[in-house]
Design an enzyme around this catalytic site. Structure first.
Site, PDB file in Angstrom:
ATOM      1  N   LYS A   1       0.778  -1.073   0.008  1.00 43.35           N
ATOM      2  CA  LYS A   1       0.029  -0.123  -0.062  1.00 43.35           C
ATOM      3  C   LYS A   1       0.880   1.245   0.044  1.00 43.35           C
ATOM      4  CE  LYS A   1      -4.509  -1.655   2.210  1.00 43.35           C
ATOM      5  NZ  LYS A   1      -5.307  -1.448   3.457  1.00 43.35           N
TER       6      LYS A   1
ATOM      7  N   LYS B   1      -8.807 -12.108  -7.739  1.00 42.74           N
ATOM      8  CA  LYS B   1      -9.926 -11.951  -6.801  1.00 42.74           C
ATOM      9  C   LYS B   1     -10.910 -10.762  -7.037  1.00 42.74           C
ATOM     10  CE  LYS B   1     -10.200 -11.880  -1.876  1.00 42.74           C
ATOM     11  NZ  LYS B   1      -9.492 -11.791  -0.533  1.00 42.74           N
TER      12      LYS B   1
ATOM     13  N   LYS C   1     -13.449  -5.216  -3.828  1.00 45.19           N
ATOM     14  CA  LYS C   1     -14.098  -3.883  -3.712  1.00 45.19           C
ATOM     15  C   LYS C   1     -13.286  -2.564  -4.008  1.00 45.19           C
ATOM     16  CE  LYS C   1     -14.369  -3.563   1.299  1.00 45.19           C
ATOM     17  NZ  LYS C   1     -13.901  -2.325   2.018  1.00 45.19           N
TER      18      LYS C   1
END
Ligand code: TRP
Length: 335
Positions: free
Chosen positions: A115, A197, A200
């Site tokens: 991140k 995957k 969201k």
């Protein structure tokens, strides 16, 4: 109240749209776990601001997510449901725990490495501290079990290390939590790329079905879902990952075995199958969407729910936090 059941805690961030993968992979499981455990489910808004958030949107998504928990079947009469920032003890314990963890430990977190790369030059210190806040979420309630995805395993390991260290340095205070691994986790993949995957946080809205997508959009997303080079409706994740993913979703939504579904559609084309699956998904999500709308529009009901949840959570959190502060050497605040 004086529940002897094992304590279980989990949370999701109010970022992005909650989607089918979250429902099938996590939320439906949370609902079932209520039967056996003393569950706490939180909307982790403090975690959300480790990435840039638009305040208005954060507020909306926090309320949306809370209502989606309930619409999916989390029962506030049985479980403690609350917004993380309503219980300031989370931030307080995170600070204290952070003073027992090390830079080295936190630097090894792979999610931080991923991140922070995406944040470029100005990496938020909060992103680095994120796992400590997560540890606080868990330890504050003496959780025995934490259902988490693979991407959160390392954070749970850190939580265990921090708990063990504190217990060792002072005296037994924290329950050392374990990961709860669901029996069968159907892995739901992206509709546009069956090798990744369904997420969201994807930039591509066509790759996932949001739980709040309107019926027409759900149908059209399934219609546009990628398919394999073959033509047969059969389950073969290696050879035909796309159609296998659709069958997995179908089975998860209906509870019917994959083989039975494949059998029923054998000889039919992909196009026809995708239309049928779109209808199945619309029907499966309808009750959740209806319940959601009802809860979300009832402002006083929602306020009461949040107030009750926060009060219950805080009462539990304080007990442990008070102990931690006393053992650390803080002077007890005179009342
Ligand atoms: N980090 C988790 C995630 O992104 C969310 C989370 C925060 C969490 N605190 C938690 C999950 C405590 C389980 C328990 O998925």
């Amino acid at each position: 109240m004086a529940d002897q059941k094992p304590i279980l805690l989990s949370g999701m961030q109010p970022t992005g749209d909650l989607m089918l993968g979250n429902l099938i992979g996590a939320l439906r499981n949370w609902v079932k776990l209520q039967e056996e455990y003393d569950c706490l489910y939180t909307v982790v808004d403090l975690h959300a601001i480790t990435m840039p958030q638009e305040p208005k949107l954060l507020r909306k998504r926090t309320l949306d997510l809370l209502c989606l928990y309930l619409a999916a079947g989390i029962d506030p009469e049985r479980s403690t449901v609350f917004v993380q920032s309503h219980v300031p003890e989370h931030a307080e314990l995170a600070w204290i725990l952070g003073c027992t963890g090390t830079m080295g430990e936190l630097s090894r977190m792979t999610q931080f490495k991923d991140k922070s790369q995406r944040q470029g030059k100005n990496i938020r210190a909060g992103l680095f501290f994120y796992p400590v806040l997560m540890a606080a979420d868990i330890l504050l309630y003496g959780a025995d079990l934490v259902p988490v995805g693979d991407d959160q395993r390392q954070h749970l390991e850190l939580t265990r290390d921090l708990a063990i260290r504190f217990n060792h340095q002072y005296s037994d205070t924290f329950t050392v939590p374990k990961a709860y691994i669901p029996e069968m986790g159907a892995r739901i993949m992206s509709l546009t790329d069956p090798t990744s995957k369904m997420s969201k946080s994807s930039e591509q809205p066509k790759s996932y079905i949001a739980l709040l997508d309107p019926p027409d959009l759900i149908r059209s997303k399934f219609k546009k879902a990628v398919t394999d080079s073959g033509t047969e409706i059969r389950y073969d994740p290696e050879g035909s990952p796309a159609i296998s993913n659709l069958l997995t979703i179908h089975s998860a939504l209906t509870g019917k075995p994959i083989a039975e579904i494949a059998e029923r559609f054998s000889g039919k084309g992909y196009g026809e199958y995708k239309v049928a699956l779109g209808d199945v998904a619309v029907e499966a999500l309808r009750p959740i969407q209806e319940k959601f709308k009802e809860l979300r529009e009832d402002k006083p009901g929602l306020s009461k729910l949040m107030a009750d949840g926060a009060r219950l959570a805080q009462r539990r959190a304080r007990r442990i936090l008070d102990k931690v502060k006393r053992k650390t050497g803080f002077v007890t605040r005179p009342r």
